[in-house]
Design a protein around this motif. Sequence first.
Motif, PDB file in Angstrom:
ATOM      1  N   GLU A   1     -66.457 -53.455 -10.700  1.00 32.57           N
ATOM      2  CA  GLU A   1     -65.366 -54.339 -10.282  1.00 32.57           C
ATOM      3  C   GLU A   1     -65.076 -54.206  -8.794  1.00 32.57           C
ATOM      4  N   ARG A   2     -65.357 -53.046  -8.186  1.00 35.31           N
ATOM      5  CA  ARG A   2     -65.231 -52.939  -6.726  1.00 35.31           C
ATOM      6  C   ARG A   2     -66.205 -53.886  -6.038  1.00 35.31           C
TER       7      ARG A   2
ATOM      8  N   ASP B   1     -73.195 -47.836  -4.938  1.00 39.18           N
ATOM      9  CA  ASP B   1     -71.822 -47.468  -5.313  1.00 39.18           C
ATOM     10  C   ASP B   1     -71.783 -47.112  -6.793  1.00 39.18           C
TER      11      ASP B   1
END
Length: 222
Positions: free
Chosen positions: A32-33, A86
Amino acid sequence: MPDTTPSCFDRPYSAFLFDMDGTILSSLLAAERVWGAWAARQGLDVEAFLPTMHGARGVDTIAKLNLPGVDPVAEAAAITEAEINDVEGVFALPGAAAFLAALPSDRWAIVTSSPLRLAHKRLEAAGLPIPKFIVTAEDVEVGKPNPQCYILGAERLGFSPSECLVFEDVQAGILAGESAGSDVLVITATQHHDLETSHPTLHSYEDVRVRIYEDGKVGLGK
């Protein structure tokens, strides 16, 4: 008449087919980032968009938006690279590592909408094994909810989809498992709201154990 459909806890299966994100590991925060930042750059309503991107291939998610001047293939590739870089906060779901370790290597596969490099990165970050058999976004022409991925996963293991139990967490994957002809078990560990489903559910792998039958088939025990 009473429901006589066999429960997935009461029968042996030739193999288990696991979705990855939200099913054996959580990558929710990282995904979601990355996707939230992308959606903001596109001028989308981020809060409304994020629930729609789970469980499907990135290229399919972007293509459905029909954004002018946006190449879904190029954008999906860029997002994949960002996700590979990430993996902060990616973790295995409770009991998942022990559950997978108890399965014979030729009796389970991962069937994910993630590209292969991202799948490997997230499994590594979560401390989960790379399976002997895996189906990823690159292996299919059409992603979930199309059943192609689960049909292919069963084929790679040498079985029919009807002989396999699918572990899923979102509607697109559930529909793919259903359409493939498999029984489906819905994992609810990462769900923030109730998912309406007629399938049996499981919150944690700590609540279940692997059962190995004499003929080599696998099942669920409590």
